[in-house]
Design an enzyme around this catalytic site. Structure first.
Site, PDB file in Angstrom:
ATOM      1  N   GLY A  45      41.556  34.478  66.248  1.00 14.31           N
ATOM      2  CA  GLY A  45      42.172  33.749  67.347  1.00 14.31           C
ATOM      3  C   GLY A  45      41.786  34.168  68.752  1.00 14.31           C
ATOM      4  CD  GLU A 101      46.195  40.053  68.201  1.00 11.52           C
ATOM      5  OE1 GLU A 101      45.781  38.877  68.245  1.00 11.52           O
ATOM      6  OE2 GLU A 101      46.501  40.630  67.145  1.00 11.52           O
ATOM      7  CG  ASP A 102      45.478  34.934  68.907  1.00 11.89           C
ATOM      8  OD1 ASP A 102      46.032  36.021  68.615  1.00 11.89           O
ATOM      9  OD2 ASP A 102      45.124  34.124  68.041  1.00 11.89           O
ATOM     10  CG  ASP A 105      55.401  35.265  65.629  1.00 15.90           C
ATOM     11  OD1 ASP A 105      56.552  35.287  66.071  1.00 15.90           O
ATOM     12  OD2 ASP A 105      55.074  34.539  64.673  1.00 15.90           O
ATOM     13  N   GLY A 107      55.152  41.045  66.063  1.00 14.29           N
ATOM     14  CA  GLY A 107      54.639  42.351  66.475  1.00 14.29           C
ATOM     15  C   GLY A 107      54.143  43.177  65.300  1.00 14.29           C
TER      16      GLY A 107
HETATM   17  P1  5GP Z   1      52.732  38.824  64.211  1.00 20.02           P
HETATM   18  O1  5GP Z   1      53.945  38.155  63.631  1.00 20.02           O
HETATM   19  O2  5GP Z   1      52.209  39.890  63.294  1.00 20.02           O
HETATM   20  O3  5GP Z   1      52.978  39.322  65.598  1.00 20.02           O
HETATM   21  O4  5GP Z   1      51.631  37.717  64.328  1.00 20.02           O
HETATM   22  C1  5GP Z   1      50.711  37.541  63.294  1.00 20.02           C
HETATM   23  C2  5GP Z   1      49.683  36.496  63.578  1.00 20.02           C
HETATM   24  O5  5GP Z   1      50.274  35.246  63.378  1.00 20.02           O
HETATM   25  C3  5GP Z   1      49.088  36.394  64.977  1.00 20.02           C
HETATM   26  O6  5GP Z   1      48.056  37.286  65.212  1.00 20.02           O
HETATM   27  C4  5GP Z   1      48.573  34.962  64.928  1.00 20.02           C
HETATM   28  O7  5GP Z   1      47.317  34.947  64.283  1.00 20.02           O
HETATM   29  C5  5GP Z   1      49.590  34.280  64.082  1.00 20.02           C
HETATM   30  N1  5GP Z   1      50.558  33.518  64.878  1.00 20.02           N
HETATM   31  C6  5GP Z   1      51.775  33.898  65.331  1.00 20.02           C
HETATM   32  N2  5GP Z   1      52.373  32.912  66.007  1.00 20.02           N
HETATM   33  C7  5GP Z   1      51.502  31.872  66.005  1.00 20.02           C
HETATM   34  C8  5GP Z   1      51.525  30.550  66.560  1.00 20.02           C
HETATM   35  O8  5GP Z   1      52.467  30.100  67.217  1.00 20.02           O
HETATM   36  N3  5GP Z   1      50.418  29.786  66.335  1.00 20.02           N
HETATM   37  C9  5GP Z   1      49.343  30.222  65.629  1.00 20.02           C
HETATM   38  N4  5GP Z   1      48.328  29.384  65.477  1.00 20.02           N
HETATM   39  N5  5GP Z   1      49.283  31.447  65.098  1.00 20.02           N
HETATM   40  C10 5GP Z   1      50.353  32.256  65.292  1.00 20.02           C
HETATM   41 MG    MG Z   2      45.840  36.973  65.804  1.00 22.75          MG
END
Ligand code: 5GP
Ligand code: MG
Length: 177
Positions: A45, A101-102, A105, A107
Protein backbone atom coordinates in the site's frame (compact mmCIF):
# COMPACT_ATOMS: atom_id res chain seq x y z
CA UNK A 1 -17.51 4.57 -8.04
CA UNK A 2 -17.76 0.80 -8.25
CA UNK A 3 -14.82 -1.51 -7.38
CA UNK A 4 -15.63 -5.20 -7.70
CA UNK A 5 -19.01 -5.55 -5.99
CA UNK A 6 -18.79 -2.46 -3.73
CA UNK A 7 -19.62 1.25 -4.03
CA UNK A 8 -17.16 3.92 -2.90
CA UNK A 9 -17.65 7.66 -2.47
CA UNK A 10 -15.16 10.57 -2.62
CA UNK A 11 -13.34 11.13 0.69
CA UNK A 12 -9.99 12.91 0.23
CA UNK A 13 -9.26 14.73 -3.02
CA UNK A 14 -6.02 14.63 -4.94
CA UNK A 15 -5.17 18.19 -3.91
CA UNK A 16 -5.94 17.57 -0.21
CA UNK A 17 -3.64 14.55 -0.31
CA UNK A 18 -0.85 16.37 -2.14
CA UNK A 19 -0.99 19.32 0.25
CA UNK A 20 -0.77 16.95 3.19
CA UNK A 21 2.15 15.07 1.68
CA UNK A 22 4.00 18.37 1.31
CA UNK A 23 3.29 19.40 4.88
CA UNK A 24 4.55 16.05 6.22
CA UNK A 25 7.69 16.44 4.10
CA UNK A 26 8.21 19.90 5.54
CA UNK A 27 8.08 18.49 9.08
CA UNK A 28 10.54 15.74 8.15
CA UNK A 29 12.84 18.24 6.49
CA UNK A 30 13.17 20.10 9.78
CA UNK A 31 13.62 17.03 11.95
CA UNK A 32 15.91 14.98 9.70
CA UNK A 33 18.13 17.64 8.19
CA UNK A 34 21.74 16.42 8.04
CA UNK A 35 20.86 12.89 9.11
CA UNK A 36 21.43 9.62 7.29
CA UNK A 37 17.87 8.61 6.72
CA UNK A 38 16.49 5.33 5.45
CA UNK A 39 12.87 5.11 4.43
CA UNK A 40 11.37 1.67 4.74
CA UNK A 41 8.35 1.61 2.50
CA UNK A 42 5.83 -0.99 3.58
CA UNK A 43 4.46 -2.82 0.54
CA UNK A 44 2.07 -2.96 -1.09
CA UNK A 45 0.00 0.00 0.00
CA UNK A 46 2.69 2.57 0.81
CA UNK A 47 4.49 2.64 -2.53
CA UNK A 48 2.64 5.64 -3.93
CA UNK A 49 2.83 7.69 -0.73
CA UNK A 50 6.54 6.85 -0.44
CA UNK A 51 7.21 7.98 -4.01
CA UNK A 52 5.37 11.29 -3.57
CA UNK A 53 6.77 11.95 -0.10
CA UNK A 54 10.42 11.33 -0.94
CA UNK A 55 10.28 13.72 -3.87
CA UNK A 56 9.45 16.53 -1.44
CA UNK A 57 12.32 15.77 0.92
CA UNK A 58 15.17 18.24 1.12
CA UNK A 59 17.62 15.54 2.23
CA UNK A 60 18.69 12.44 0.30
CA UNK A 61 17.09 9.38 1.87
CA UNK A 62 17.81 5.78 0.99
CA UNK A 63 14.75 3.70 0.36
CA UNK A 64 14.29 0.05 1.24
CA UNK A 65 11.19 -2.11 1.05
CA UNK A 66 9.51 -4.59 3.33
CA UNK A 67 6.24 -6.39 3.07
CA UNK A 68 3.77 -7.39 5.70
CA UNK A 69 0.29 -8.58 4.80
CA UNK A 70 -2.56 -9.13 7.14
CA UNK A 71 -5.75 -8.38 5.33
CA UNK A 72 -6.27 -10.81 2.47
CA UNK A 73 -9.27 -9.57 0.57
CA UNK A 74 -11.41 -8.74 3.59
CA UNK A 75 -12.37 -5.27 4.74
CA UNK A 76 -11.56 -5.85 8.40
CA UNK A 77 -8.21 -6.09 10.11
CA UNK A 78 -7.46 -9.76 10.82
CA UNK A 79 -4.80 -9.15 13.50
CA UNK A 80 -2.84 -11.99 11.99
CA UNK A 81 0.34 -11.70 9.97
CA UNK A 82 -0.17 -13.59 6.74
CA UNK A 83 3.01 -12.80 4.82
CA UNK A 84 6.34 -11.20 5.69
CA UNK A 85 9.04 -10.31 3.19
CA UNK A 86 12.28 -8.32 3.24
CA UNK A 87 12.71 -7.83 6.97
CA UNK A 88 15.76 -10.12 7.13
CA UNK A 89 17.63 -8.13 4.51
CA UNK A 90 17.32 -4.62 5.88
CA UNK A 91 20.60 -2.79 6.22
CA UNK A 92 19.89 -0.04 8.70
CA UNK A 93 22.21 -0.36 11.68
CA UNK A 94 23.05 3.04 13.13
CA UNK A 95 20.80 4.89 10.66
CA UNK A 96 17.76 7.05 11.28
CA UNK A 97 14.88 5.00 10.02
CA UNK A 98 11.44 6.13 8.98
CA UNK A 99 8.89 3.43 8.35
CA UNK A 100 6.47 4.67 5.70
CA UNK A 101 2.93 3.31 5.94
CA UNK A 102 -0.24 4.04 4.00
CA UNK A 103 -2.57 3.46 6.93
CA UNK A 104 -2.50 2.47 10.59
CA UNK A 105 -5.75 0.90 11.72
CA UNK A 106 -5.59 -1.32 14.84
CA UNK A 107 -1.83 -0.76 15.04
CA UNK A 108 -1.15 -4.49 15.05
CA UNK A 109 1.00 -4.38 11.92
CA UNK A 110 2.88 -1.29 13.10
CA UNK A 111 3.73 -2.86 16.46
CA UNK A 112 4.95 -6.01 14.71
CA UNK A 113 7.09 -3.98 12.30
CA UNK A 114 8.51 -1.78 15.02
CA UNK A 115 9.64 -4.81 17.04
CA UNK A 116 11.14 -6.57 14.01
CA UNK A 117 12.92 -3.52 12.65
CA UNK A 118 14.25 -2.55 16.08
CA UNK A 119 16.20 -5.83 16.04
CA UNK A 120 18.38 -4.35 13.29
CA UNK A 121 19.51 -1.63 15.71
CA UNK A 122 18.76 1.63 13.90
CA UNK A 123 19.89 4.87 15.59
CA UNK A 124 16.25 5.94 15.65
CA UNK A 125 12.96 4.53 14.45
CA UNK A 126 9.78 6.46 13.68
CA UNK A 127 6.61 5.88 11.75
CA UNK A 128 5.15 8.13 9.11
CA UNK A 129 1.67 7.18 7.95
CA UNK A 130 -0.64 9.01 5.60
CA UNK A 131 -3.80 7.78 7.33
CA UNK A 132 -4.52 6.92 10.95
CA UNK A 133 -7.71 5.50 12.50
CA UNK A 134 -7.51 6.69 16.13
CA UNK A 135 -10.74 5.01 17.23
CA UNK A 136 -9.58 1.61 15.98
CA UNK A 137 -6.02 1.98 17.27
CA UNK A 138 -4.98 -0.40 20.05
CA UNK A 139 -1.22 -0.36 19.45
CA UNK A 140 1.56 0.48 21.86
CA UNK A 141 2.96 3.49 20.02
CA UNK A 142 0.97 5.98 17.97
CA UNK A 143 2.73 7.07 14.76
CA UNK A 144 5.19 9.95 15.15
CA UNK A 145 4.12 11.57 11.86
CA UNK A 146 0.64 11.37 10.46
CA UNK A 147 -1.31 12.85 7.58
CA UNK A 148 -5.03 12.46 8.24
CA UNK A 149 -6.91 11.10 11.24
CA UNK A 150 -9.92 9.32 9.80
CA UNK A 151 -12.97 7.51 11.19
CA UNK A 152 -13.03 3.71 11.40
CA UNK A 153 -14.18 3.17 7.84
CA UNK A 154 -12.76 1.31 4.88
CA UNK A 155 -10.94 3.47 2.32
CA UNK A 156 -9.30 2.82 -1.05
CA UNK A 157 -7.10 4.68 -3.51
CA UNK A 158 -3.65 6.29 -3.46
CA UNK A 159 -2.01 2.89 -2.98
CA UNK A 160 -4.75 1.36 -0.88
CA UNK A 161 -6.73 -1.48 -2.43
CA UNK A 162 -9.97 -3.28 -2.17
CA UNK A 163 -9.18 -6.89 -3.17
CA UNK A 164 -6.15 -5.60 -5.16
CA UNK A 165 -8.07 -2.97 -7.12
CA UNK A 166 -8.14 0.80 -6.78
CA UNK A 167 -4.49 1.45 -5.89
CA UNK A 168 -3.99 3.70 -8.94
CA UNK A 169 -6.62 6.25 -7.91
CA UNK A 170 -5.23 9.73 -7.22
CA UNK A 171 -7.88 10.37 -4.60
CA UNK A 172 -9.06 8.37 -1.60
CA UNK A 173 -12.58 6.95 -1.55
CA UNK A 174 -14.63 5.57 1.32
CA UNK A 175 -16.79 2.46 1.26
CA UNK A 176 -20.48 3.24 1.06
CA UNK A 177 -22.47 0.31 2.54
P1 5GP B 1 -3.58 -2.72 11.26
O1 5GP B 1 -4.96 -3.08 11.73
O2 5GP B 1 -2.60 -3.81 11.56
O3 5GP B 1 -3.15 -1.39 11.79
O4 5GP B 1 -3.67 -2.57 9.71
C1 5GP B 1 -3.38 -3.65 8.89
C2 5GP B 1 -3.44 -3.34 7.43
O5 5GP B 1 -4.79 -3.31 7.05
C3 5GP B 1 -2.90 -2.00 6.93
O6 5GP B 1 -1.53 -1.99 6.74
C4 5GP B 1 -3.64 -1.91 5.60
O7 5GP B 1 -2.95 -2.67 4.63
C5 5GP B 1 -4.95 -2.56 5.91
N1 5GP B 1 -6.01 -1.58 6.15
C6 5GP B 1 -6.44 -1.06 7.33
N2 5GP B 1 -7.45 -0.20 7.14
C7 5GP B 1 -7.66 -0.16 5.80
C8 5GP B 1 -8.57 0.57 4.96
O8 5GP B 1 -9.41 1.37 5.38
N3 5GP B 1 -8.46 0.34 3.62
C9 5GP B 1 -7.55 -0.52 3.08
N4 5GP B 1 -7.54 -0.66 1.77
N5 5GP B 1 -6.69 -1.21 3.83
C10 5GP B 1 -6.75 -1.02 5.17
MG1 MG C 1 -0.23 -1.58 4.87
Amino acid sequence: MQIHDKTFLPFLSESEIQEKVQSIAKQLNTEYENKEVILISVLNGAFIFTADLMRHLAFQPEVQFAKVSTYGNAMNSTQKIREVWGLENLSIEGKDVLIVEDIIDTGFTADFLRAEIQKHRPASLSFVTLLFKPDAFQGQYPPEYMGFSIPTEFVVGYGLDYAQKGRELREILVYHP
